[in-house]
Design an enzyme around this catalytic site. Structure first.
Site, short mmCIF file in Angstrom:
data_model
loop_
_atom_site.label_atom_id
_atom_site.label_comp_id
_atom_site.label_asym_id
_atom_site.label_seq_id
_atom_site.Cartn_x
_atom_site.Cartn_y
_atom_site.Cartn_z
N THR A 63 -10.87 5.77 49.79
CA THR A 63 -10.97 7.23 49.72
C THR A 63 -10.43 7.90 50.99
OG1 THR A 63 -13.14 6.68 48.78
CG2 THR A 63 -12.61 9.02 49.01
N THR A 64 -10.89 7.41 52.14
CA THR A 64 -10.53 8.05 53.42
C THR A 64 -9.01 7.97 53.63
OG1 THR A 64 -12.62 7.14 54.21
CG2 THR A 64 -11.18 8.11 55.87
N TRP A 65 -8.46 6.82 53.32
CA TRP A 65 -7.01 6.59 53.48
C TRP A 65 -6.24 7.52 52.55
CZ3 TRP A 65 -4.21 1.40 51.86
CH2 TRP A 65 -2.93 1.39 52.40
N HIS A 124 -16.99 11.12 44.15
CA HIS A 124 -17.31 9.74 43.74
C HIS A 124 -17.91 9.73 42.34
CE1 HIS A 124 -16.23 7.91 47.45
NE2 HIS A 124 -17.28 8.28 48.16
N ARG A 146 -9.96 -0.50 43.87
CA ARG A 146 -9.76 -1.63 44.81
C ARG A 146 -10.41 -2.84 44.18
NH1 ARG A 146 -12.09 -1.70 51.08
NH2 ARG A 146 -10.58 -3.24 51.85
N SER A 154 -17.05 -4.17 51.76
CA SER A 154 -16.91 -2.97 52.57
C SER A 154 -18.18 -2.12 52.46
CB SER A 154 -15.69 -2.18 52.08
OG SER A 154 -15.50 -1.05 52.88
N LYS A 280 -11.65 -2.81 58.71
CA LYS A 280 -10.44 -3.63 58.79
C LYS A 280 -9.31 -3.08 57.92
CE LYS A 280 -12.31 -8.26 59.68
NZ LYS A 280 -12.44 -9.59 59.05
N GLY A 281 -9.69 -2.58 56.74
CA GLY A 281 -8.67 -2.06 55.82
C GLY A 281 -7.73 -3.14 55.32
P1 PAP Z 1 -15.77 6.19 51.39
O1 PAP Z 1 -15.69 6.03 49.90
O2 PAP Z 1 -17.16 6.11 51.92
O3 PAP Z 1 -15.02 7.40 51.86
P2 PAP Z 1 -13.54 4.50 51.77
O4 PAP Z 1 -12.65 5.24 52.66
O5 PAP Z 1 -13.24 4.53 50.31
O6 PAP Z 1 -15.04 4.92 52.02
O7 PAP Z 1 -13.57 2.97 52.17
C1 PAP Z 1 -13.59 2.49 53.47
C2 PAP Z 1 -12.65 1.30 53.46
O8 PAP Z 1 -11.30 1.76 53.59
C3 PAP Z 1 -12.90 0.38 54.65
O9 PAP Z 1 -12.51 -0.92 54.19
P3 PAP Z 1 -13.02 -2.28 54.88
O10 PAP Z 1 -14.49 -2.16 55.08
O11 PAP Z 1 -12.65 -3.37 53.93
O12 PAP Z 1 -12.27 -2.39 56.15
C4 PAP Z 1 -11.92 0.94 55.65
O13 PAP Z 1 -11.61 0.07 56.70
C5 PAP Z 1 -10.73 1.21 54.77
N1 PAP Z 1 -9.80 2.19 55.36
C6 PAP Z 1 -10.12 3.36 55.96
N2 PAP Z 1 -9.01 3.98 56.39
C7 PAP Z 1 -7.97 3.18 56.07
C8 PAP Z 1 -6.55 3.26 56.25
N3 PAP Z 1 -6.01 4.26 56.89
N4 PAP Z 1 -5.80 2.24 55.78
C9 PAP Z 1 -6.36 1.19 55.14
N5 PAP Z 1 -7.68 1.06 54.94
C10 PAP Z 1 -8.47 2.03 55.38
#
Ligand code: PAP
Length: 313
Positions: A63-65, A124, A146, A154, A280-281
């Protein structure tokens, strides 16, 4: 249904679970809802405009990405990349979540955030629970999915941060993965959430665009071009030549966003540190946490639910 009493009565009639031993969730419209009052306020009052764009997702799927990418696609004519508001603000501040930011306080919603036109908003909520005006207007929806294992990990690690009482320990992962398989987690079941939007994207391709986190990772440029076209802001030949797409990808990379002060130390939600949104993303980090047996269990559920849908996650 408007009054607090009505909602209280509804709650008492719905199946209830405590998430992380603390947060009440209600099975509402076939989805475990952790913010029922806000959801109902948003369903009752939100009026989508045809120009609105909604980013929908189950939590922790990117979502954030996607918010960062979409904000950049949409606002690239207003701000040069080097002066992007993303360098000062968390993506959730720039694209607010409908039910949990705008209608966070149902009796006093933050309607000033809806004054921008066209509006970019996140949600959501599963498709079936969207406010009617989102479903019936010509506003567009982008859904990010995902693979369920990375989504679970995550989310699990995120909630461990969040759990102030520390009543849930990291060695309880198997128990919580069991809840995930049963669909008992905020906005679950996973497969129903995904398939609800997937079906809509097949039936109304002009309204719902479905993108996978893994495809964004594998070929962000291709996905970004598709996204820009879908929202009616395609990249011009000149922009492609000037590497605008690559610049947006770089700006929205997890490494770049992690450096932003607002993402290191700020909060958009009072109970969440912005830095928790950036871990980590990566694709496939679940192998470090889940056993083959755990994975097998959920794969079976997915195979049954997704059979014949044409969707592989
Ligand atoms: P949310 O639904 O609470 O907003 P959301 O952004 O969907 O959360 O998910 C967070 C995941 O996106 C994290 O994954 P991970 O725990 O497997 O690392 C986060 O690291 C990842 N994420 C956030 N920003 C980015 C980005 N710019 N590029 C890739 N992955 C990202």
């Amino acid at each position: 249904m408007n009054t607090k009493d009505d909602i209280q009565q509804l709650k008492s009639s719905l199946p209830k679970e405590l998430w992380f031993n603390s947060y009440p969730m209600y099975l509402y419209q076939n989805c475990w809802n952790i913010i029922l009052d806000s959801t109902i306020a948003c369903q009752n009052h939100f009026q989508a405009q045809d120009t609105d764009i909604i980013i929908a997702s189950i939590p922790k799927t990117g979502t954030t990405w996607l918010k960062a990418l979409l904000f950049s696609i949409f606002n690239r004519k207003n701000h040069p990349i080097s002066e992007s508001p993303l360098l000062k603000h968390n993506p959730h501040e720039l694209i607010p979540q409908l039910e949990s930011i705008i209608y966070e306080k149902p009796e006093n919603p933050n309607l000033s955030l809806l004054e921008i036109c066209p509006k970019l908003l996140g949600t959501h909520l599963p498709f079936q629970s969207l406010p009617t005006s989102i479903k019936h207007s010509n506003c567009k929806i982008i859904y990010v999915s995902r693979n369920p294992f990375d989504t679970f990990i995550s989310s699990w690690l995120f909630y461990l941060n969040y759990d102030e009482n520390e009543s849930v320990k990291s060695d309880m992962i198997e128990e919580y993965f069991g809840k995930f398989c049963e669909g008992k987690f905020p906005f679950g079941p996973f497969e129903d959430h995904v398939i609800g939007y997937w079906k809509e994207s097949l039936e109304r391709a002009e309204k719902v665009f479905f993108v996978k986190f893994e495809d964004l990772k594998a070929d962000p440029k291709v996905e970004l071009k598709k996204l820009a076209e879908f929202v009616g802001c395609p990249f011009s030949v000149d922009e492609e030549r000037e590497n605008v797409i690559d610049e947006i990808i770089k700006l929205c990379s997890i490494d770049k966003l992690k450096e932003v002060e607002a993402n290191k130390s700020g909060r958009v939600y009072s109970f969440i540190e912005n830095k928790w949104f950036f871990r980590k993303g990566e694709v496939g980090d679940w192998v470090n946490y889940l056993s083959p047996l755990m994975v097998e269990r959920f794969k079976k559920i997915m195979d049954e639910k997704f059979a014949g849908s044409g969707l592989e996650i």
